[in-house]
Design a protein around this motif. Structure first.
Motif, PDB file in Angstrom:
ATOM      1  N   MET A 183      20.230 214.824  12.955  1.00  0.00           N
ATOM      2  CA  MET A 183      20.510 215.677  14.103  1.00  0.00           C
ATOM      3  C   MET A 183      19.307 215.813  15.023  1.00  0.00           C
ATOM      4  SD  MET A 183      22.620 218.657  12.058  1.00  0.00           S
ATOM      5  CE  MET A 183      22.943 219.641  13.511  1.00  0.00           C
ATOM      6  N   GLY A 184      18.226 215.121  14.697  1.00  0.00           N
ATOM      7  CA  GLY A 184      17.045 215.152  15.546  1.00  0.00           C
ATOM      8  C   GLY A 184      16.077 216.264  15.229  1.00  0.00           C
ATOM      9  N   ILE A 185      16.236 216.928  14.078  1.00  0.00           N
ATOM     10  CA  ILE A 185      15.332 218.004  13.676  1.00  0.00           C
ATOM     11  C   ILE A 185      14.436 217.456  12.559  1.00  0.00           C
ATOM     12  CG2 ILE A 185      15.157 220.323  12.706  1.00  0.00           C
ATOM     13  CD1 ILE A 185      17.924 220.909  13.815  1.00  0.00           C
ATOM     14  N   PRO A 186      13.157 217.212  12.850  1.00  0.00           N
ATOM     15  CA  PRO A 186      12.265 216.680  11.810  1.00  0.00           C
ATOM     16  C   PRO A 186      12.136 217.662  10.641  1.00  0.00           C
ATOM     17  CG  PRO A 186      11.271 216.497  13.995  1.00  0.00           C
ATOM     18  CD  PRO A 186      12.471 217.387  14.136  1.00  0.00           C
ATOM     19  N   ALA A 187      12.504 217.227   9.464  1.00  0.00           N
ATOM     20  CA  ALA A 187      12.414 218.062   8.267  1.00  0.00           C
ATOM     21  C   ALA A 187      12.047 217.171   7.090  1.00  0.00           C
ATOM     22  CB  ALA A 187      13.738 218.776   8.009  1.00  0.00           C
ATOM     23  N   VAL A 201       9.078 224.634  12.316  1.00  0.00           N
ATOM     24  CA  VAL A 201       9.564 225.958  12.693  1.00  0.00           C
ATOM     25  C   VAL A 201       9.926 226.800  11.478  1.00  0.00           C
ATOM     26  CG1 VAL A 201      11.326 227.211  14.017  1.00  0.00           C
ATOM     27  CG2 VAL A 201      10.417 225.047  14.884  1.00  0.00           C
ATOM     28  N   PHE A 202      10.454 226.194  10.444  1.00  0.00           N
ATOM     29  CA  PHE A 202      10.964 226.964   9.312  1.00  0.00           C
ATOM     30  C   PHE A 202      10.544 226.321   8.000  1.00  0.00           C
ATOM     31  CE2 PHE A 202      14.229 223.838  10.465  1.00  0.00           C
ATOM     32  CZ  PHE A 202      14.444 223.221   9.250  1.00  0.00           C
ATOM     33  N   HIS A 203      10.708 227.085   6.949  1.00  0.00           N
ATOM     34  CA  HIS A 203      10.544 226.565   5.592  1.00  0.00           C
ATOM     35  C   HIS A 203      11.316 227.484   4.650  1.00  0.00           C
ATOM     36  CE1 HIS A 203       7.725 229.790   4.397  1.00  0.00           C
ATOM     37  NE2 HIS A 203       7.273 229.696   5.637  1.00  0.00           N
ATOM     38  N   VAL A 256      23.136 225.266   3.821  1.00  0.00           N
ATOM     39  CA  VAL A 256      21.699 225.039   3.989  1.00  0.00           C
ATOM     40  C   VAL A 256      21.396 224.518   5.392  1.00  0.00           C
ATOM     41  CG1 VAL A 256      19.733 223.667   3.188  1.00  0.00           C
ATOM     42  CG2 VAL A 256      21.316 224.679   1.534  1.00  0.00           C
ATOM     43  N   THR A 257      22.224 223.599   5.878  1.00  0.00           N
ATOM     44  CA  THR A 257      22.012 223.047   7.210  1.00  0.00           C
ATOM     45  C   THR A 257      22.174 224.116   8.284  1.00  0.00           C
ATOM     46  OG1 THR A 257      22.849 220.906   6.441  1.00  0.00           O
ATOM     47  CG2 THR A 257      22.743 221.247   8.812  1.00  0.00           C
ATOM     48  N   GLN A 264      15.874 227.108  13.424  1.00  0.00           N
ATOM     49  CA  GLN A 264      15.366 226.266  14.503  1.00  0.00           C
ATOM     50  C   GLN A 264      15.573 226.921  15.869  1.00  0.00           C
ATOM     51  OE1 GLN A 264      13.774 223.445  13.960  1.00  0.00           O
ATOM     52  NE2 GLN A 264      13.522 222.705  16.062  1.00  0.00           N
ATOM     53  N   VAL A 265      16.684 227.634  16.035  1.00  0.00           N
ATOM     54  CA  VAL A 265      17.016 228.221  17.331  1.00  0.00           C
ATOM     55  C   VAL A 265      16.472 229.635  17.474  1.00  0.00           C
ATOM     56  CG1 VAL A 265      18.909 228.891  18.861  1.00  0.00           C
ATOM     57  CG2 VAL A 265      19.071 226.776  17.523  1.00  0.00           C
TER      58      VAL A 265
END
Length: 327
Positions: A183-187, A201-203, A256-257, A264-265
């Motif tokens: 989805m374009g979110i580096p994780a 941004v998150f963990h 989880v997603t 992220q938002v």
């Protein structure tokens, strides 16, 4: 033509022999009641638990099996669903049921002597099989086989959590991370167990409640009942029942997603609140809607669809509606 009578045609006792049978039936009910509601199967300190109290303690204290009290009620509901077929079943007692009852009694004895309450609970299933065969016959047994088997889902198997929960945690973390990357979110995954998901941004960590083991236990119950009610072919019921595992993974992956997307938002704090109060609905929303779709796909008349699709169109020739009227 059948030689037996049906449940609907059964009459009240009219002779001394019939009343003796009723008395023996009441004694049998009393013995079964004592075996599972009175006999102590586990004792520690000042607590002495019967089979029923042992089940209730596990259902109350282990959240993965909190749906346990619903299983007998759902089984009764499944009998009611097929009640017209049940009452029409021919009553022709089968002597092979006595053998199954003897086997069930042996399992019960071993469970009590070995102080293994799960074995004691399990013995109820073959006991009901045997009593149904011995008193009602094969026709009634076929009608009640699934509702009786359904009772297996009420037995707590929490000792398997160690072997199932952790692999599910790792797999959900892997799939969720891959989905976020797509989805374009580096994780990426970190941690000694590889269940922590990080980004800029998150963990957060995919803990045991997010592994899917809890939803798996509930979904096995739902898919089994849904398959029995909506499907007429046995293999289709098995497909729905076995879909509980991928549905649990799919639901928890969606959870989880969605938590990661909220983080992220809106940030980590908003994601934490969403995880605690709203994300649980995502699991069953995704899983149950997918289950319904699978059930609908299994019921589609594929043969008729393909025959219609492959059938050439009918050519009736040019239309002839007579002469064109003058303007």
């Amino acid at each position: 033509m059948s030689n037996g009578t049906s449940i609907a045609a059964a009459k009240l006792p009219s002779s001394s022999i019939d009343w003796v049978k009723v008395a023996l039936g009441l004694v049998l009910v009393g013995l079964v009641y004592y075996a599972y509601f009175g006999q102590v199967v586990e004792a520690h300190q000042d607590v002495r638990l019967s089979c029923y109290r042992w089940l209730m303690s596990h259902w109350s204290n282990i959240s993965n099996y909190s749906h346990g009290p619903l299983i007998p009620l759902i089984a009764i509901g499944l009998v009611w669903w097929k009640w017209n077929d049940v009452v029409k079943a021919d009553l022709a007692p089968d002597a092979s049921g006595v053998v199954i009852v003897a086997i069930a009694m042996g399992i019960y004895y071993l469970g009590v002597k070995a102080v293994q309450p799960r074995i004691v609970v399990f013995s109820l299933i073959p006991l009901l099989y045997g009593l149904t065969l011995a008193l009602g016959g094969r026709a009634l047994f076929r009608q009640l086989f699934f509702p009786i088997t359904f009772l297996l889902l009420m037995i707590p198997l929490n000792f398997l959590d160690v072997y199932v929960a952790f692999p599910l945690r790792v797999y959900v973390a892997q799939v969720s991370t891959a989905t976020l990357n797509c989805m374009g979110i580096p994780a990426y995954r970190l941690g000694p167990q590889g269940t922590a998901i990080y980004s800029s941004v998150f963990h957060f960590d995919v803990a045991d409640p997010c592994s899917g083991i809890r939803s798996l236990m509930a979904l096995t119950t739902v898919t089994a009942a849904y398959g029995y009610v909506t499907q007429d072919v046995q293999w289709k019921r098995w497909v729905l029942f076995l879909s509980a595992m991928p549905l649990a993974v799919l639901g928890n992956m969606a959870r989880v997603t969605s938590v990661a997307l909220v983080a992220q938002v809106f940030g980590q704090d908003a994601a934490t609140k969403y995880h605690d109060y709203g994300s649980g609905y995502v699991i069953f929303g995704v899983a149950l809607s997918t289950m319904v779709i699978i059930g609908l796909l299994l019921n589609l008349p594929y043969r008729r669809i393909f025959q219609t699709w492959l059938k050439p169109p009918i050519n009736n020739g040019p239309l002839d509606d007579g002469p064109i009227p003058p303007l």
